[in-house]
Design a protein around this motif. Structure first.
Motif, PDB file in Angstrom:
ATOM      1  N   GLU A 566       0.775  -1.198  -0.109  1.00 47.71           N
ATOM      2  CA  GLU A 566       0.139  -0.047  -0.017  1.00 47.71           C
ATOM      3  C   GLU A 566       1.034   0.939   0.012  1.00 47.71           C
ATOM      4  OE1 GLU A 566       0.542  -1.497   4.306  1.00 47.71           O
ATOM      5  OE2 GLU A 566      -0.147  -2.221   2.209  1.00 47.71           O
ATOM      6  N   ASP A 567       2.236   1.017   0.329  1.00 50.64           N
ATOM      7  CA  ASP A 567       2.974   2.361   0.390  1.00 50.64           C
ATOM      8  C   ASP A 567       3.896   2.558  -0.987  1.00 50.64           C
ATOM      9  OD1 ASP A 567       1.952   2.653   2.755  1.00 50.64           O
ATOM     10  OD2 ASP A 567       3.549   1.556   3.867  1.00 50.64           O
ATOM     11  N   LYS A 568       4.073   1.574  -1.787  1.00 50.20           N
ATOM     12  CA  LYS A 568       4.768   1.525  -2.902  1.00 50.20           C
ATOM     13  C   LYS A 568       4.767   2.854  -3.663  1.00 50.20           C
ATOM     14  CE  LYS A 568       6.473  -3.158  -3.842  1.00 50.20           C
ATOM     15  NZ  LYS A 568       6.276  -3.777  -2.381  1.00 50.20           N
ATOM     16  N   ALA A 569       3.717   2.872  -4.219  1.00 48.43           N
ATOM     17  CA  ALA A 569       3.276   4.279  -5.004  1.00 48.43           C
ATOM     18  C   ALA A 569       3.798   5.495  -4.443  1.00 48.43           C
ATOM     19  CB  ALA A 569       1.907   4.328  -5.620  1.00 48.43           C
ATOM     20  N   SER A 570       3.416   5.550  -2.960  1.00 46.00           N
ATOM     21  CA  SER A 570       3.538   6.818  -2.157  1.00 46.00           C
ATOM     22  C   SER A 570       5.151   6.997  -2.078  1.00 46.00           C
ATOM     23  CB  SER A 570       2.814   6.556  -0.943  1.00 46.00           C
ATOM     24  OG  SER A 570       3.217   5.857  -0.311  1.00 46.00           O
ATOM     25  N   VAL A 571       5.922   6.250  -1.836  1.00 49.27           N
ATOM     26  CA  VAL A 571       7.215   6.343  -1.378  1.00 49.27           C
ATOM     27  C   VAL A 571       7.971   6.432  -2.879  1.00 49.27           C
ATOM     28  CG1 VAL A 571       7.126   5.226   0.899  1.00 49.27           C
ATOM     29  CG2 VAL A 571       7.770   3.910  -1.163  1.00 49.27           C
ATOM     30  N   LEU A 572       7.459   6.257  -3.892  1.00 48.84           N
ATOM     31  CA  LEU A 572       8.101   6.227  -5.171  1.00 48.84           C
ATOM     32  C   LEU A 572       8.893   7.404  -5.397  1.00 48.84           C
ATOM     33  CD1 LEU A 572       8.631   4.600  -7.757  1.00 48.84           C
ATOM     34  CD2 LEU A 572       6.711   5.639  -8.750  1.00 48.84           C
ATOM     35  N   ASP A 573       8.559   8.593  -4.706  1.00 53.40           N
ATOM     36  CA  ASP A 573       9.357   9.885  -5.082  1.00 53.40           C
ATOM     37  C   ASP A 573      10.833   9.580  -4.409  1.00 53.40           C
ATOM     38  OD1 ASP A 573       6.879  10.936  -5.721  1.00 53.40           O
ATOM     39  OD2 ASP A 573       6.583  11.803  -3.959  1.00 53.40           O
ATOM     40  N   GLU A 574      11.130   8.758  -3.516  1.00 50.43           N
ATOM     41  CA  GLU A 574      12.261   8.702  -2.978  1.00 50.43           C
ATOM     42  C   GLU A 574      13.200   8.105  -4.350  1.00 50.43           C
ATOM     43  OE1 GLU A 574      13.109   6.701   0.656  1.00 50.43           O
ATOM     44  OE2 GLU A 574      11.029   6.884   1.132  1.00 50.43           O
ATOM     45  N   VAL A 575      12.766   7.236  -5.174  1.00 51.45           N
ATOM     46  CA  VAL A 575      13.517   6.745  -6.322  1.00 51.45           C
ATOM     47  C   VAL A 575      13.554   8.013  -7.385  1.00 51.45           C
ATOM     48  CG1 VAL A 575      13.556   5.334  -8.098  1.00 51.45           C
ATOM     49  CG2 VAL A 575      12.902   4.491  -5.808  1.00 51.45           C
ATOM     50  N   LEU A 576      12.670   8.553  -7.510  1.00 52.28           N
ATOM     51  CA  LEU A 576      12.412   9.493  -8.604  1.00 52.28           C
ATOM     52  C   LEU A 576      13.595  10.504  -8.503  1.00 52.28           C
ATOM     53  CD1 LEU A 576       8.723   9.736  -9.301  1.00 52.28           C
ATOM     54  CD2 LEU A 576      10.225   8.102 -10.414  1.00 52.28           C
ATOM     55  N   GLN A 577      13.935  10.874  -7.429  1.00 51.10           N
ATOM     56  CA  GLN A 577      14.583  12.023  -6.926  1.00 51.10           C
ATOM     57  C   GLN A 577      16.205  11.644  -6.827  1.00 51.10           C
ATOM     58  OE1 GLN A 577      12.830  13.793  -3.489  1.00 51.10           O
ATOM     59  NE2 GLN A 577      11.241  14.584  -4.750  1.00 51.10           N
ATOM     60  N   THR A 578      16.635  10.472  -7.186  1.00 50.69           N
ATOM     61  CA  THR A 578      17.791  10.283  -6.839  1.00 50.69           C
ATOM     62  C   THR A 578      18.746  10.469  -8.230  1.00 50.69           C
ATOM     63  OG1 THR A 578      17.620   7.768  -7.546  1.00 50.69           O
ATOM     64  CG2 THR A 578      17.351   8.394  -5.364  1.00 50.69           C
ATOM     65  N   GLU A 579      19.928  10.601  -8.095  1.00 49.67           N
ATOM     66  CA  GLU A 579      20.622  10.997  -9.261  1.00 49.67           C
ATOM     67  C   GLU A 579      20.836   9.695 -10.291  1.00 49.67           C
ATOM     68  OE1 GLU A 579      25.420  12.062 -10.219  1.00 49.67           O
ATOM     69  OE2 GLU A 579      24.710  12.099  -8.275  1.00 49.67           O
ATOM     70  N   GLY A 580      21.025   8.534  -9.930  1.00 49.25           N
ATOM     71  CA  GLY A 580      20.848   7.330 -10.523  1.00 49.25           C
ATOM     72  C   GLY A 580      19.744   7.358 -11.429  1.00 49.25           C
ATOM     73  N   TRP A 581      18.473   7.450 -10.892  1.00 48.51           N
ATOM     74  CA  TRP A 581      17.364   7.435 -11.596  1.00 48.51           C
ATOM     75  C   TRP A 581      17.291   8.495 -12.649  1.00 48.51           C
ATOM     76  CZ3 TRP A 581      13.945   3.482 -12.181  1.00 48.51           C
ATOM     77  CH2 TRP A 581      12.714   3.785 -12.720  1.00 48.51           C
ATOM     78  N   LEU A 582      17.680   9.465 -12.251  1.00 47.68           N
ATOM     79  CA  LEU A 582      17.551  10.856 -13.465  1.00 47.68           C
ATOM     80  C   LEU A 582      18.396  10.229 -14.409  1.00 47.68           C
ATOM     81  CD1 LEU A 582      17.533  13.860 -11.134  1.00 47.68           C
ATOM     82  CD2 LEU A 582      15.673  12.847 -12.265  1.00 47.68           C
ATOM     83  N   THR A 583      19.591   9.730 -14.204  1.00 43.10           N
ATOM     84  CA  THR A 583      20.341   9.233 -15.432  1.00 43.10           C
ATOM     85  C   THR A 583      19.723   8.175 -15.972  1.00 43.10           C
ATOM     86  OG1 THR A 583      22.325   9.708 -13.867  1.00 43.10           O
ATOM     87  CG2 THR A 583      22.730   8.218 -15.672  1.00 43.10           C
ATOM     88  N   LEU A 584      19.152   7.482 -15.509  1.00 39.04           N
ATOM     89  CA  LEU A 584      18.479   6.250 -16.291  1.00 39.04           C
ATOM     90  C   LEU A 584      17.170   6.839 -17.253  1.00 39.04           C
ATOM     91  CD1 LEU A 584      17.759   3.079 -13.977  1.00 39.04           C
ATOM     92  CD2 LEU A 584      19.030   3.103 -16.129  1.00 39.04           C
ATOM     93  N   MET A 585      16.601   7.737 -16.585  1.00 41.37           N
ATOM     94  CA  MET A 585      15.327   8.321 -17.264  1.00 41.37           C
ATOM     95  C   MET A 585      15.864   9.306 -18.574  1.00 41.37           C
ATOM     96  SD  MET A 585      12.759   7.566 -15.806  1.00 41.37           S
ATOM     97  CE  MET A 585      13.615   6.034 -15.793  1.00 41.37           C
ATOM     98  N   THR A 586      17.130   9.687 -18.396  1.00 40.94           N
ATOM     99  CA  THR A 586      17.711  10.367 -19.644  1.00 40.94           C
ATOM    100  C   THR A 586      18.120   9.520 -20.772  1.00 40.94           C
ATOM    101  OG1 THR A 586      18.970  11.916 -18.068  1.00 40.94           O
ATOM    102  CG2 THR A 586      19.740  11.882 -20.363  1.00 40.94           C
ATOM    103  N   PHE A 587      18.566   8.107 -20.353  1.00 36.39           N
ATOM    104  CA  PHE A 587      18.817   7.299 -21.377  1.00 36.39           C
ATOM    105  C   PHE A 587      17.363   6.779 -22.049  1.00 36.39           C
ATOM    106  CE2 PHE A 587      23.207   7.136 -19.250  1.00 36.39           C
ATOM    107  CZ  PHE A 587      23.958   7.450 -20.317  1.00 36.39           C
ATOM    108  N   ALA A 588      16.333   6.263 -21.015  1.00 38.08           N
ATOM    109  CA  ALA A 588      15.171   6.008 -21.472  1.00 38.08           C
ATOM    110  C   ALA A 588      14.492   6.669 -22.406  1.00 38.08           C
ATOM    111  CB  ALA A 588      14.229   5.778 -20.116  1.00 38.08           C
ATOM    112  N   ARG A 589      14.582   8.137 -22.067  1.00 40.02           N
ATOM    113  CA  ARG A 589      13.963   9.130 -23.087  1.00 40.02           C
ATOM    114  C   ARG A 589      14.603   9.030 -24.539  1.00 40.02           C
ATOM    115  NH1 ARG A 589      14.406  13.202 -19.996  1.00 40.02           N
ATOM    116  NH2 ARG A 589      12.316  13.317 -19.143  1.00 40.02           N
ATOM    117  N   GLU A 590      15.824   8.810 -24.513  1.00 40.33           N
ATOM    118  CA  GLU A 590      16.681   8.686 -25.816  1.00 40.33           C
ATOM    119  C   GLU A 590      16.036   7.471 -26.727  1.00 40.33           C
ATOM    120  OE1 GLU A 590      18.724  10.738 -27.421  1.00 40.33           O
ATOM    121  OE2 GLU A 590      18.819  12.150 -25.405  1.00 40.33           O
ATOM    122  N   VAL A 591      15.608   6.393 -26.220  1.00 37.50           N
ATOM    123  CA  VAL A 591      15.258   5.144 -26.812  1.00 37.50           C
ATOM    124  C   VAL A 591      13.806   5.285 -26.912  1.00 37.50           C
ATOM    125  CG1 VAL A 591      17.097   3.862 -26.043  1.00 37.50           C
ATOM    126  CG2 VAL A 591      15.047   3.715 -24.881  1.00 37.50           C
ATOM    127  N   ALA A 592      12.957   6.221 -26.361  1.00 35.65           N
ATOM    128  CA  ALA A 592      11.642   6.201 -26.549  1.00 35.65           C
ATOM    129  C   ALA A 592      11.239   6.628 -27.946  1.00 35.65           C
ATOM    130  CB  ALA A 592      10.938   7.142 -25.639  1.00 35.65           C
TER     131      ALA A 592
END
Length: 661
Positions: A566-592
């Motif tokens: 019940e908390d997974k979606a609510s605590v997702l912000d912790e991952v979204l704000q990490t430097e490593g996740w932002l790096t992954l999203m940069t590459f994911a946007r390139e292959v979209a």
């Protein structure tokens, strides 16, 4: 009071005050044995066994140890080298108290036990019983012999409920003496002592060369009588979801080759057995291996083990390796949809080679225990086998091997045999470098006349004496820690190849780069889809090897992935704000997949650079086209070819010269 001391130096009668400190006893022992090594002096209430280093009893008086007038104390020690012997008895006696204080602490003190052990130590563990309408003649608030709670090791209760083995903590309650003011010295000491069948080196007497040059009754192990272990360290194996096993079996279904995996999970109380413990499996991690149709081979220790253990321990509910699982599946010749029934009472449950492997794994993973002289006792590593049933289906069987099996393997006494249900006892070896002493080994059984018979176990004996059964099952309402088992599994080359490109494409499919933090709103289903996607053990274990996510960010990822559902979606912000996740999203946007950019220019020289255009510009273009770019009054008009904002009111772009409309 009078105490009697017995050592290799003779028998002695000594007077003490009941309140005398144990250091006074140590000083007297040193007077009778001036050549004793202080760090090795032990006392016991038995001629052999229950020896306790006297240096670990510092600060206590004789009365608190339960010693009373006339008690006989057995003293043991190792002799000092001649150059280290004290110059005078008086100086040794004077130094005894201070040296005793500097001695090492008791090994079992300060042991950090598992959370489930701490829980059961805080409970009384007794089995509650309701009021018996036939025999209880008292009021509702009273109690009698017919309704009072039973001890967790009550034999009648276990027989009635078909519980074959005592749980570990019920066994501890049974063998631990009741504490009292007149308790003996052994009652305040750990009740467990791991078995050892090795020759003691050096010999406690110090009177002969070490084995194999010499041996005596003081250093040789006693004869072994094999018997079924009355307790088990784990009572139940629970796999959190059937999908975990089904995903593991997928490799065998596609290739026909056997597979092996480590069970990642945790331990919990098991209410179906008094003071019981169950191992809950949340994931199966597959190490590098070579599968065959009739077996497999793998290396131990495996190179990635430290990283996997550290990663599992960082989960929101700390995880660890609780055992291992392997397949032994073979289709029948007449019907390939059914499996052979290979493991049953008339054949074998675990082969002798598998028992040796289980003993090796259990010995390498001892359980921390404050109830053992060594600070560790037994192991909670479970052996699980996926094999065919009598109906031709697939089922799980779970086992452990006994402490005797682990001790015999440690002493290099046993080896596998051609018959899978038989264990061989090795021959004694006196050669230097490979010396092996094998004591007499016996086992008892009932013959055809129902008589209890003792038989020599050499050269071989049945495996049933070394096995401990563990029940198994699935929860009625599965709620696994990891919500997904869809990502590719490690170490399946050619079958499932993990790659960062694959991860990026899956992130792009769910548009993970468009999931905002909760404070900025966002699509709730999309957040839930992303939370489910990252809640996959195999995905997280793989991301730790890519180098794109540092260790701190990986800790956040595993913690969020294993958060309550019940908390997974609510605590997702912790991952979204990490430097490593932002790096992954940069590459994911390139292959979209790229968004449509409007009309195609008439000349290839004016092709827009879509990859350099921010997404907001595409939205502006769409709005301009929807509202009509040639509205009266001019204003800002965006060129559909180069996206330049024109403000002169003309019909042609100021930059590329192409028509705006």
């Amino acid at each position: 009071m009078l105490l009697r001391l017995r050592s290799r130096d003779g028998n002695f009668r000594l007077e003490f005050q009941p309140t005398a400190n144990v250091s006074e006893l140590l000083a007297k022992i040193l007077e009778t044995a001036p050549n004793a090594d202080l760090a090795t002096i032990t006392i016991s209430n038995q001629p052999r066994g229950n020896e306790v280093l006297i240096s670990t009893l510092k600060g206590q008086n004789l009365q608190s140890l339960g010693l009373k007038h006339g008690d006989l104390i057995f003293v043991g020690y190792k002799a000092q080298a001649a150059s280290e012997a004290p110059a005078a008895t008086t100086s040794a006696a004077a130094a005894a108290p201070s040296e005793a204080q500097d001695a090492s602490k008791r090994p079992w003190e300060g042991v950090e036990e598992d959370a489930v052990d701490r829980y059961w130590r805080s409970q009384d563990g007794k089995i509650p019983r309701g009021r018996d309408s036939r025999f209880c003649k008292h009021g509702a608030n009273a109690m009698c012999d017919y309704c009072m709670p039973l001890e967790p090791y009550d034999a009648a209760y276990h027989t009635e409920h078909s519980i074959k083995h005592l749980s570990y903590h019920a066994y501890l309650r049974k063998i631990t003496p009741k504490a009292s003011s007149s308790a003996s010295v052994t009652s305040i000491l750990p009740p467990l002592n791991p078995p050892s069948y090795k020759v003691k080196e050096p010999c406690p007497t110090g009177g002969h060369p070490p084995w194999p040059a010499g041996i005596c009754t003081a250093c040789q192990p006693s004869a072994i009588t094999l018997q079924s272990q009355p307790f088990r360290m784990v009572d139940h194996l629970e796999i959190a979801s059937p999908d975990i096993v089904d995903r593991f079996l997928q490799a065998w279904r596609l290739t026909g080759l056997q597979r092996f995996g480590w069970l990642i999970g945790h331990y919990e109380p098991y209410p179906d057995v008094p003071m019981g413990i169950k191992a809950v499996v949340e994931a199966i991690h597959e190490p590098p291996q070579e599968g065959e149709i009739d077996g497999l081979s793998l290396g131990l220790p495996w190179e990635d083990e430290p990283r996997i253990r550290a990663l599992a321990a960082q989960a929101s509910t700390p995880l660890q390796i609780v055992g291992y699982i392997f397949t032994d599946l073979e289709p029948t010749e007449d019907d390939r949809t059914k499996l052979k029934y290979k493991r049953h009472p008339q054949s074998f449950f675990l082969s002798s080679l598998e028992v040796l492997f289980a003993a090796h794994v259990q010995s390498a993973n001892p359980t921390p225990s404050r109830s053992s002289f060594t600070g560790a006792f037994g192991s909670r590593m479970v052996t699980a086998v996926l094999t065919g049933t009598e109906e031709g289906g697939i089922d799980v069987s779970a086992y452990q091997v006994s402490e005797q099996a682990c001790a015999m393997l440690d002493a290099d006494m046993i080896e596998a045999s051609v018959d899978p249900n038989i264990m061989r006892v090795k021959e004694e070896d006196r050669e230097e470098g490979s010396a092996r002493y094998v004591p007499d080994v016996f086992f008892r059984y009932k013959n055809e006349y129902g008589l209890d018979v003792q038989k020599n176990a050499k050269p071989c004996f049945p495996l049933e004496y070394l096995l401990v059964n563990v029940s198994h099952g699935f929860p009625q309402n599965p709620a696994p820690v990891f919500q997904s088992v869809k990502y590719k599994i490690e170490n399946r080359p050619g079958l499932e190849d993990q790659s960062i490109e694959n991860v990026l494409h899956q992130l792009a499919e769910i548009e993970a780069y468009d999931v905002p933090v909760s404070s900025q709103g966002g699509d709730s289903p999309k957040r839930q889809a992303l939370a489910t996607f990252i809640s996959d053990w195999h995905l997280i274990a793989f991301l730790g090897t890519t180098g794109l996510i540092n260790q701190n960010d990986l800790q956040v990822l595993i913690r969020v992935a294993t958060a309550p559902h019940e908390d997974k979606a609510s605590v997702l912000d912790e991952v979204l704000q990490t430097e490593g996740w932002l790096t992954l999203m940069t590459f994911a946007r390139e292959v979209a997949p790229k968004r449509p950019s409007g009309q195609t220019p008439s000349s290839g020289s004016h092709a827009p650079m879509d990859t350099d255009i921010p997404p907001e510009v595409f939205d502006q273009i769409a709005r301009a086209e929807a509202g009509g770019s040639s509205s009266a009054g001019g204003g800002i008009r965006i060129c559909p070819h180069c996206t330049f904002e024109n403000t002169d009111g003309g019909n042609d772009c100021e930059v590329c010269g192409l028509p705006l409309a």
